[in-house]
Design an enzyme around this catalytic site. Structure first.
Site, short mmCIF file in Angstrom:
data_model
loop_
_atom_site.label_atom_id
_atom_site.label_comp_id
_atom_site.label_asym_id
_atom_site.label_seq_id
_atom_site.Cartn_x
_atom_site.Cartn_y
_atom_site.Cartn_z
N HIS A 171 -8.71 -45.79 -34.40
CA HIS A 171 -8.90 -44.89 -35.56
C HIS A 171 -10.33 -44.93 -36.08
CE1 HIS A 171 -4.59 -45.73 -35.40
NE2 HIS A 171 -4.50 -44.47 -35.74
N GLU B 212 -1.89 -22.70 -47.58
CA GLU B 212 -3.04 -22.42 -48.44
C GLU B 212 -3.61 -23.71 -49.04
OE1 GLU B 212 -0.14 -20.90 -48.46
OE2 GLU B 212 -0.29 -18.79 -49.02
N ASP C 143 6.21 -42.87 -23.53
CA ASP C 143 5.81 -43.22 -24.89
C ASP C 143 6.98 -43.12 -25.85
OD1 ASP C 143 3.08 -43.63 -24.38
OD2 ASP C 143 2.64 -41.49 -24.52
N GLY D 133 -3.43 -43.24 -22.71
CA GLY D 133 -3.10 -41.95 -22.10
C GLY D 133 -4.09 -40.86 -22.37
N SER D 134 -4.35 -40.56 -23.65
CA SER D 134 -5.23 -39.44 -23.92
C SER D 134 -6.68 -39.89 -23.98
CB SER D 134 -4.83 -38.75 -25.22
OG SER D 134 -4.87 -39.65 -26.29
N CYS E 12 -0.21 -31.21 -41.68
CA CYS E 12 1.14 -30.66 -41.54
C CYS E 12 1.56 -30.77 -40.08
CB CYS E 12 1.15 -29.19 -41.92
SG CYS E 12 0.63 -28.91 -43.61
N LYS F 131 5.53 -44.28 -44.16
CA LYS F 131 6.55 -43.24 -44.12
C LYS F 131 7.49 -43.31 -45.31
CE LYS F 131 6.51 -42.33 -39.28
NZ LYS F 131 6.45 -40.91 -38.98
N1 GLN Z 1 0.06 -41.11 -24.64
C1 GLN Z 1 -0.22 -40.70 -26.01
C2 GLN Z 1 -1.73 -40.68 -26.21
O1 GLN Z 1 -2.41 -41.45 -25.59
C3 GLN Z 1 0.41 -41.63 -27.00
C4 GLN Z 1 0.21 -41.18 -28.42
C5 GLN Z 1 0.96 -41.98 -29.47
O2 GLN Z 1 1.36 -43.08 -29.25
N2 GLN Z 1 1.17 -41.45 -30.63
O3 GLN Z 1 -2.23 -39.91 -27.01
#
Ligand code: GLN
Ligand code: ZN
Length: 792
Positions: free
Chosen positions: A732, A20, A637, A470-471, A554, A148
Site C-alpha cells: 500500500h 455525485e 485467491d 498476481g497483479s 464505491c 469492515k
Molecule cells: N491476485 C490478486 C492481485 O494480485 C489478489 C488481490 C487481492 O488479494 N485482493 O491483485
C-alpha cells in the site's frame, strides 16, 4: 376502524445516483473545487434524497445518514473524539502544561509527550485527515484505521480511545442537517449510533485499559447531543445499537439498561435499532430498555416478529424491518403482508415498518438501468424502489382496496412467480452436477507431505522461493487498451496482441528481477470478481449499481441471479501464453468461490452454500484446464473468506464447513504434482485458522508486513502444516522496503516455521503501484531471500 401505522427509513445512500458525492469529494481533495462547492453538492444530495423519500410517502425521513466520509467518523467528531494528531491547530506544549478546562476535554489524558491547547478545532478537513491522513489544509499524519462494518463491505473509521478520555459535543453536523430538514418542512428522525455500539466498534490506543471504562464519560456527550436534537424540534431519535445482534460479554449486555436510563430525555422518543441479525439472548435486554420503541431486522430474522409482538410492553412501538436493505431483490409483498398482518392486528398504530437496515448498502435507483435484461430488472429493487415498497406495504395494510397499491401487489406477485419459474435461473445440467458431487471430489489425491515432494521434484525451487501475488502495475496503456476494446475501438485480435505484449514485458521484468515463480500480471482484468463473473452464466451487471465501500470509494457488485456455470475456458490462453515465454513456472491466477460470492449481490432463493458450490464447480473446470495447458502452479485467491464469517459464534462452524468445501471442490481436481496456492489479505486469522488449514492449499500467501509479523502468530501457534508466504512488505506504500527488515521478518518466522515451508512475497497484488518502485522493491525482496538462503 382503520388503524394507521408509521413508515420510516434507517438511512438513504448518500453517494448519489451518479456518484455525485464521490466526484465532488475527489475534486475537492485534488484542489479542483472549493469547500463551498463541495458543501453545495452535499446539500443538494441531502435535499434530493429527503424529497425523494417524502414523495414516496414515507412518514419519517432519516437525517444524520449523510456523511462526508463515514457516519462513524461524523459521530466521533460530534462527540469530540478526534485524535490529537488530526486536529486543526494543535499547538504542542509540554506535558506539564495545564489543560484548558472544559475545552478539548477529549484529550485531557496525561499524554507523556505533548498535549493540545487549541480548541474548537474540528472542521471538514479535520475529518478528511482522520480518514485519509491528509486534507487540502493542515499537516499530514497517519490516518485512523478503517475496518469492515459488521458483515458488510462498507468500511468505517475506527474510533480511537485513551484512558480517562472525556467527550463533549464538538461538531454540529447532525444537528444542523436535522434543523435544515425540519426548516424545509420534512418530518424527520435523526439517526445516530448508540454509545455501546460506538465504544464496541472502537479500539484502545494505549495498553492496560478497557474502553468499556469510558462509558460513563461518554454519556454526557450523548445527553448534550439529544438536548441539541430536541432543540431542533425532532420528536423521535433513532439510536442504532447493532451490537445487539452479537454475542456480547455480560458486562456489555448489562450496561444497556443503565445507559438508556442515563441518556433518556423528556422531549425525545428513542427508537433503538438492531439490524443484521436476530437479537438472540439480547432479546430481553432490548425489550426492557427504557425507550419508546425497538427496530428489528425481519429479513435476516423474521422469527423475531411474533415473539416481540407478544413480549413488547404496551406503550412501546415495534419497527419491523421488512424490506431487505442488504440485497437488490424486489420485496415479495404478499409474503411481507402475511408476516405484518398479525403484527398489525395486534399492535395497531404501534407497528412501524421500514427497510431492515440503512439503505447505505443498496445501489440508488433501478430506473437508471437501461441495459439490464428486462426480466431480471423486473425482479430487482434499489434504494429508491425499496422506500416505495415500504410505503406500498403500509397502503396494503391500512387500505387494502387502494388501487395503485393493489397494482403494486400484482406486479410483485407476478415478478415472484416469473422469477421462480424462469428458465434464465434454472439450469438442469448445473443442478444435476451439484447433486452428483461426492465428498471425495473435495480431496486431493494424496496428503500434503507427499504432494509437496512430487511438486518439488518438478518445480525444483530454491529455499525461500520468491513470488508475487498476481497483479503488476496497471499502466495507462493497459487501462486504455481495455477501454478501447470495450468501446469497440479495437477488435479482439488487436486487443489480444496488446495484452500479450504487456504479458511478455511483465515476464521479462520478473526474470530480470530474479523471481522464482512468475505471474502473467493480470493486465486483462479490470477487477478480480467482475472479470470472472463476465465469463460465467448466471451473472448480470448494472451500469450504475454503485454502493459505497469507504469514503469516496464505491463498488459495483455483479448480481448472481441464476445457476452458475462456465461459458468456456476463462484464463487458459493467457496463462498458456505467459508460460510459453519462460522456463520458470508461471502461476495461473483465479478468484475463489467464496470471494466470487461475497463480492456480488447473491441470490436469495437458495442457500449461499449452493451458489458457492456452483461457482466452485465452474472454477474446478478452469483449474483442470489450466493443468492440461501445462500450468504447474495455480493460485486461487480468497481474500473474502474472513468477511463471510457469520456475526454469531453459533453460525460459524456451518459457514466454514461449506466455504472450505467449496474451495476444496475448486482446487481438488488436479494431480499431486500441480501446486495449489491461495492468498488472503487484511485478515485476522485467529478465529478461522483451523478452516484455513482445512483448505489444504499447498501454499498460502498472507498479509503480515504491516503488523510486523503479528498475523503470523495464528499460523505459528496452530502449527500450520503447509507452505506459507508471510508478506514481507506493504504494497500500500510506495516506499521501497528495507532488505534487513524483510530478512528480520522472515528470520522471525523461521523460529516456528520450518525453513523448507517458507516463501517470500509481498503482502498483496501490485496493481496500484508504479513500475519503478515495484521493480526496486522486488529486487530487494529477492536480495533478502538470497541472504536467508546463505544463512541456513
Ligand atoms: N491476485 C490478486 C492481485 O494480485 C489478489 C488481490 C487481492 O488479494 N485482493 O491483485
Ligand atoms: Zn491481497
Amino acid at each position: 376502524m382503520t388503524q394507521t401505522l408509521t413508515t420510516h427509513n434507517l438511512g438513504f445512500p448518500r453517494i448519489g445516483a451518479d456518484r455525485e458525492l464521490k466526484k465532488a469529494l475527489e475534486a475537492y481533495w485534488r484542489g479542483d473545487i472549493t469547500q463551498n462547492d463541495l458543501e453545495a453538492t452535499g446539500r443538494e444530495l441531502r435535499l434530493r434524497h429527503w424529497q425523494l423519500q417524502a414523495d414516496a410517502g414515507l412518514d419519517l425521513i432519516p437525517t444524520g445518514d449523510f456523511a462526508w466520509y463515514d457516519q462513524v467518523l461524523t459521530l466521533s467528531a460530534t462527540l469530540g473524539n478526534i485524535p490529537l494528531r488530526h486536529r486543526k491547530s494543535h499547538i504542542l506544549v509540554n506535558s506539564d502544561h495545564p489543560i484548558h478546562e472544559g475545552c478539548c476535554a477529549a484529550h485531557s489524558t496525561s499524554h507523556a509527550q505533548a498535549t493540545i491547547e487549541a480548541c474548537a478545532d474540528i472542521d471538514l478537513d479535520t475529518l478528511f485527515r482522520v480518514a485519509r491522513g491528509r486534507a487540502p489544509s493542515g499537516a499530514a499524519s497517519s490516518a485512523s484505521d478503517m475496518t469492515k462494518w459488521f458483515d458488510t463491505n462498507y468500511h468505517y473509521l475506527v474510533p480511537e480511545f485513551h484512558p480517562n478520555q472525556e467527550f463533549k459535543l464538538s461538531w454540529t453536523q447532525i444537528i444542523d442537517e436535522t434543523a435544515e430538514a425540519i426548516a424545509k418542512g420534512y418530518s424527520v428522525k435523526p439517526v445516530i449510533l448508540g454509545p455501546l455500539s460506538y465504544l464496541w466498534l472502537g479500539k484502545e490506543k494505549s495498553e492496560n485499559f478497557d474502553r468499556f471504562d469510558l462509558l460513563e464519560n461518554l454519556l454526557p456527550a450523548y445527553k448534550q447531543l439529544l438536548q441539541a436534537l430536541a432543540d431542533t424540534g425532532a420528536e423521535w431519535v433513532q439510536i442504532d445499537e447493532p451490537i445487539l445482534v452479537l454475542d456480547l460479554p455480560a458486562k456489555w449486555q448489562q450496561a444497556f439498561e443503565r445507559v438508556y436510563h442515563t441518556i433518556k430525555h423528556p422531549q425525545i422518543k428513542i427508537l433503538v435499532a438492531s439490524y443484521f441479525g436476530a437479537l438472540g439472548e439480547n432479546l430481553s435486554t432490548a425489550i426492557n430498555l427504557p425507550v419508546a420503541g425497538l427496530h428489528i431486522d425481519a429479513v435476516r430474522a423474521p422469527e423475531q416478529v411474533l415473539t416481540l409482538v407478544d413480549r413488547l410492553a404496551a406503550h412501546k412501538i415495534l419497527s419491523v424491518g421488512i424490506v431487505d436493505g442488504r440485497n437488490i431483490w424486489r420485496n415479495d409483498l404478499q409474503k411481507s403482508l402475511n408476516l405484518l398482518h398479525t403484527a398489525h392486528t395486534r399492535l395497531g398504530d404501534r407497528l412501524w415498518i421500514a427497510p431492515s437496515c440503512s439503505l447505505l448498502h443498496s445501489p440508488v435507483d433501478l430506473n437508471r438501468e437501461l441495459k439490464l435484461d428486462a426480466d431480471i430488472k423486473s425482479w430487482l429493487a434499489f434504494a429508491k424502489q425499496k422506500v416505495h415498497e415500504v410505503t406500498t406495504l403500509k397502503k396494503l395494510l391500512i387500505n387494502p382496496s387502494d388501487i395503485t397499491a393493489q397494482q403494486e401487489l400484482t406486479l410483485s406477485n407476478n415478478a415472484v412467480l416469473a422469477r421462480s419459474l424462469s428458465p434464465k435461473i434454472h439450469n438442469q445440467t448445473v443442478q444435476a452436477r451439484l447433486e452428483a458431487v461426492q465428498p471425495e471430489d473435495a480431496q486431493r489425491q494424496s496428503i500434503f507431505a507427499q504432494r509437496i515432494q512430487q511438486q518439488q521434484a518438478i518445480l525444483k525451487l530454491p529455499l525461500f522461493p520468491t513470488t508475487t501475488i498476481g497483479s503488476f502495475p496497471q499502466t495507462d496503456f493497459i487501462r486504455q487498451t481495455r477501454k478501447e476494446f470495450k468501446q469497440g475501438d479495437i477488435n479482439a485480435q488487436e486487443y489480444e496482441q496488446k495484452i500479450r505484449s504487456e504479458i511478455a514485458a511483465c515476464i521479462v521484468r520478473q526474470e530480470k528481477i530474479g523471481l522464482d515463480v512468475l505471474v502473467h500480471g493480470e493486465a486483462e482484468r479490470n477487477d478480480m470478481v467482475e472479470y470472472f463473473s463476465e465469463q460465467l452464466n448466471g451473472y448480470a451487471f448494472t451500469q450504475y449499481g454503485w454502493v459505497q465501500s469507504y469514503g469516496s470509494r464505491c463498488v459495483k457488485p455483479p448480481i448472481i441471479y441464476g445457476d452458475v456455470s462456465r461459458q468456456g475456458p476463462i484464463t487458459v490462453e493467457w496463462a498458456r501464453y505467459a508460460q510459453s515465454l519462460s522456463n520458470k513456472p508461471v502461476k495461473g491466477m483465479l478468484t475463489g468461490p467464496i470471494t466470487m460470492l461475497f463480492w456480488s449481490f447473491v441470490r436469495d432463493d437458495q442457500p449461499r452454500a449452493t451458489t458457492a458450490l456452483q461457482i466452485a464447480l465452474a472454477l474446478r473446470d478452469e483449474v483442470i484446464d489450466l493443468e492440461k495447458a501445462g500450468i504447474k502452479v495455480i493460485q486461487i485467491d480468497e481474500p473474502a473468506i474472513r468477511e463471510g464469517l457469520p456475526l454469531r459464534n453459533k453460525d460459524r462452524a456451518e459457514y466454514l464447513d461449506w466455504a472450505v468445501f467449496a474451495f476444496r471442490i475448486s482446487a481438488s481436481g488436479v494431480k499431486n504434482e500441480t501446486q495449489i496456492h491461495t492468498h488472503m489479505c487484511y485478515s485476522e486469522f485467529n478465529d478461522i485458522i483451523k478452516a484455513i488449514a482445512d483448505l489444504d492449499a499447498d501454499v498460502i500467501t498472507i498479509e503480515t508486513s504491516r503488523s510486523d509479523g503479528e498475523l503470523l502468530q495464528a499460523f505459528e501457534s496452530f502449527n500450520y502444516p503447509n507452505d506459507i508466504g508471510p508478506g514481507v512488505y506493504d504494497i500500500h506504500s510506495p516506499n521501497i522496503p528495507d532488505v534487513q527488515n524483510m530478512v528480520n521478518l522472515l528470520k522471525r518466522a523461521t523460529r516456528k516455521i520450518p525453513v523448507e515451508r517458507l516463501w517470500v512475497n509481498p503482502d498483496c497484488g501490485l496493481k496500484t503501484r508504479r513500475w519503478p518502485e515495484t521493480e526496486a522493491a522486488l529486487v530487494r525482496m529477492v536480495e533478502a531471500a538470497k541472504i536467508l538462503r546463505d544463512q541456513v
